[in-house]
Design a protein around this motif. Structure first.
Motif, short mmCIF file in Angstrom:
data_model
loop_
_atom_site.label_atom_id
_atom_site.label_comp_id
_atom_site.label_asym_id
_atom_site.label_seq_id
_atom_site.Cartn_x
_atom_site.Cartn_y
_atom_site.Cartn_z
N GLY A 208 5.79 20.55 -5.47
CA GLY A 208 5.60 22.19 -5.47
C GLY A 208 4.67 22.78 -4.72
N THR A 209 3.62 21.88 -4.15
CA THR A 209 2.33 22.46 -3.51
C THR A 209 2.28 21.57 -2.32
OG1 THR A 209 0.82 20.62 -4.40
CG2 THR A 209 1.11 22.67 -5.94
N ALA A 210 1.26 21.91 -1.49
CA ALA A 210 1.04 21.39 0.05
C ALA A 210 -0.19 20.66 -0.04
CB ALA A 210 1.20 22.51 1.19
N THR A 211 -1.03 20.79 -0.88
CA THR A 211 -2.21 20.53 -0.90
C THR A 211 -2.86 19.77 -1.94
OG1 THR A 211 -3.64 22.39 -1.39
CG2 THR A 211 -3.04 21.86 0.99
N ARG A 212 -2.33 20.09 -3.09
CA ARG A 212 -2.80 19.43 -4.55
C ARG A 212 -2.39 18.14 -4.67
NH1 ARG A 212 -4.99 21.61 -8.73
NH2 ARG A 212 -4.51 23.82 -8.22
N LEU A 213 -3.37 17.12 -4.84
CA LEU A 213 -3.25 15.59 -4.92
C LEU A 213 -2.16 15.31 -6.27
CD1 LEU A 213 -4.17 13.31 -3.54
CD2 LEU A 213 -5.99 12.91 -5.24
N GLY A 214 -1.20 14.67 -5.94
CA GLY A 214 -0.16 14.14 -6.89
C GLY A 214 -0.26 12.77 -7.20
N ALA A 215 -0.45 11.93 -6.12
CA ALA A 215 -0.55 10.53 -6.21
C ALA A 215 -1.35 10.02 -4.81
CB ALA A 215 0.84 9.82 -6.59
N VAL A 216 -1.95 8.78 -5.10
CA VAL A 216 -2.25 7.94 -3.91
C VAL A 216 -1.73 6.83 -3.88
CG1 VAL A 216 -4.51 8.98 -4.00
CG2 VAL A 216 -4.28 7.05 -5.53
N HIS A 217 -1.50 6.24 -2.63
CA HIS A 217 -1.14 5.18 -2.09
C HIS A 217 -1.99 4.05 -2.20
CE1 HIS A 217 3.42 6.31 -1.29
NE2 HIS A 217 2.51 7.58 -0.62
N VAL A 218 -2.04 2.74 -2.93
CA VAL A 218 -3.11 2.00 -2.98
C VAL A 218 -2.77 0.61 -2.53
CG1 VAL A 218 -4.11 3.12 -4.49
CG2 VAL A 218 -2.94 1.36 -5.21
N GLY A 219 -3.58 -0.19 -2.14
CA GLY A 219 -3.36 -1.70 -1.69
C GLY A 219 -4.61 -2.65 -1.70
N LEU A 220 -4.42 -3.90 -1.72
CA LEU A 220 -5.56 -4.65 -1.30
C LEU A 220 -5.72 -5.24 0.02
CD1 LEU A 220 -4.61 -6.74 -4.62
CD2 LEU A 220 -6.71 -5.33 -4.25
N PRO A 221 -6.84 -5.36 0.46
CA PRO A 221 -6.95 -5.83 1.92
C PRO A 221 -6.30 -7.14 2.24
CG PRO A 221 -9.10 -5.43 0.84
CD PRO A 221 -8.16 -5.37 -0.22
N ALA A 222 -5.67 -7.10 3.24
CA ALA A 222 -4.73 -8.43 3.79
C ALA A 222 -5.63 -9.34 4.49
CB ALA A 222 -3.41 -7.93 4.57
N ARG A 223 -5.15 -10.60 4.59
CA ARG A 223 -6.00 -11.58 5.18
C ARG A 223 -4.80 -12.25 6.35
NH1 ARG A 223 -10.42 -13.87 2.15
NH2 ARG A 223 -10.16 -13.18 -0.14
N ASP A 224 -5.57 -12.60 7.31
CA ASP A 224 -4.73 -13.46 8.48
C ASP A 224 -4.48 -14.89 7.90
OD1 ASP A 224 -6.79 -14.77 9.10
OD2 ASP A 224 -7.47 -13.56 10.98
N ILE A 225 -3.94 -15.54 8.82
CA ILE A 225 -3.61 -17.14 8.35
C ILE A 225 -4.96 -17.71 8.55
CG2 ILE A 225 -1.16 -17.18 9.31
CD1 ILE A 225 -2.45 -18.44 11.92
N GLY A 227 -7.60 -16.65 7.03
CA GLY A 227 -8.26 -16.14 5.61
C GLY A 227 -9.33 -14.99 6.06
N ARG A 228 -9.21 -14.48 7.34
CA ARG A 228 -10.04 -13.26 7.66
C ARG A 228 -9.52 -11.85 7.23
NH1 ARG A 228 -10.84 -15.41 13.79
NH2 ARG A 228 -8.77 -15.48 13.40
N PRO A 229 -10.10 -10.92 7.13
CA PRO A 229 -9.58 -9.51 6.97
C PRO A 229 -8.47 -9.36 8.10
CG PRO A 229 -11.75 -9.48 6.58
CD PRO A 229 -11.59 -10.86 7.50
N LEU A 230 -7.29 -8.95 7.83
CA LEU A 230 -6.18 -8.65 8.83
C LEU A 230 -6.45 -7.23 9.37
CD1 LEU A 230 -3.49 -9.62 10.02
CD2 LEU A 230 -2.43 -8.65 8.31
#
Length: 327
Positions: A208-225, A227-230
């Motif tokens: 019902g709003t355009a700017t008021r925060l409703g939720a955030v999408h979150v995650g954890l840093p991924a690694r390549d094969i 073991g380095r940051p992807l």
């Protein structure tokens, strides 16, 4: 220099027993190395950022010695209990006037639990028991500074901290040296709540709003094969999706987080796998910069999604890459 890190203890067995272990309260504050050189104080976060200007009430540490390095936490008490939200909000305070006002209204205390250097002598190679004895002798009656109490019975302390609503217990092997920047089983942590740090990769507006925060999408840093940051082709960190967090974002808390996210550049979708269209609809994607703490019932098997997550606060003392070191 980077601080030594604790390994998660086994909650089924609880804190270790016997005279070879000491046990401390796990304070809900900001981990800071306090360094004094020639009368000047630096308060260093885990990322190496100096935030001493935000805590003028801790300047008395400079009177302890000309050359000193302590490990501890800045803690703000509210109704007799540590409040992470009230201390972490001060991390970005750059104005001396504002910092002085905050220090007067709700002063922080530096709770020291280790002594790493004194008068040019590195103490990290000494056993914890020797460093601890020197710390207690050094920090007598210093304004704004306390030495974290030590207990012999870890199980009893764990029960007491649960009753008092504290964060938990850290158990330390008395013979352990200080492992700079490393994680060791010589330090074991037993938190009462299942809290983890995650990175915000996007947000959705409240219905019902355009700017008021409703939720955030979150995650954890991924690694390549290897073991380095992807990273993507533009060098942006990629994240493994951990779900949406909406609980805890009502009122002033949500407005403050929205203001913080307004400072982060928009970016392409930052997660390594697609999420359901219903979850992605009307979302704004951001560069993975902001780390937050969430309390939850753990991760779902297989998908690795947070179960009933609740926003706890922004971790201005952590960067996304710091999370690659966490268990």
């Amino acid at each position: 220099m980077r601080p030594m890190l604790a390994t998660s203890g086994d909650p089924r067995t609880g804190p270790p027993t016997g005279p070879g272990w000491a046990h401390e309260i796990k304070w809900d504050g900001i981990r800071l190395l306090a360094e004094v050189r020639d009368g000047s104080l630096r308060l260093l976060t885990r990322s190496g950022r100096d935030i001493a200007a935000a805590f003028p009430e801790l300047r008395a540490i400079t009177g302890v010695g000309q050359d000193l390095l302590l490990d501890g936490e800045a803690v703000a008490m509210v109704d007799g209990r540590p409040s992470f939200g009230h201390v972490v909000d001060r991390v970005h305070t750059a104005s001396p006037t504002v910092a002085a006002q905050l220090a007067a209204a709700r002063p922080a205390t530096y709770i020291a639990f280790d002594l790493l250097r004194l008068d040019g002598m590195q103490l990290t190679g000494l056993p914890w028991s020797a460093r601890r004895a020197a710390l207690e002798d050094l920090l007598l009656d210093v304004p704004g500074v306390l030495v974290s109490p030590v207990y012999d019975d870890g199980a009893e302390l764990l029960a007491a901290t649960a009753d008092q609503g504290l964060e938990g217990v850290v158990s330390k092997r008395r013979t352990a040296t200080y492992l700079e920047g490393g994680r060791s089983t010589d330090w074991l942590k037993f938190p009462h709540r299942d809290t983890m740090s995650v990175v915000i990769g996007g947000w959705r507006a409240q219905t019902g709003t355009a700017t008021r925060l409703g939720a955030v999408h979150v995650g954890l840093p991924a690694r390549d094969i290897e073991g380095r940051p992807l990273r993507d082709g533009a060098g942006r960190l990629q994240l493994v999706y951990a779900g949406r967090v909406g609980s805890g974002l009502v009122g002033r808390t949500g407005l403050a987080l929205a203001e913080r996210l307004a400072q982060v550049p928009d970016a392409p979708y930052p997660f390594t796998a697609a999420i359901p269209r219903a979850e992605a609809t009307a979302s704004t994607w951001l560069e993975p910069q902001v780390v937050i703490d969430v309390a939850s019932l753990g991760l779902t098997p297989g998908e690795g999604r947070l179960r009933q997550p609740s926003f706890q606060g922004v971790r201005e003392d952590l960067t996304p890459l710091d999370l690659l070191e966490l268990p």
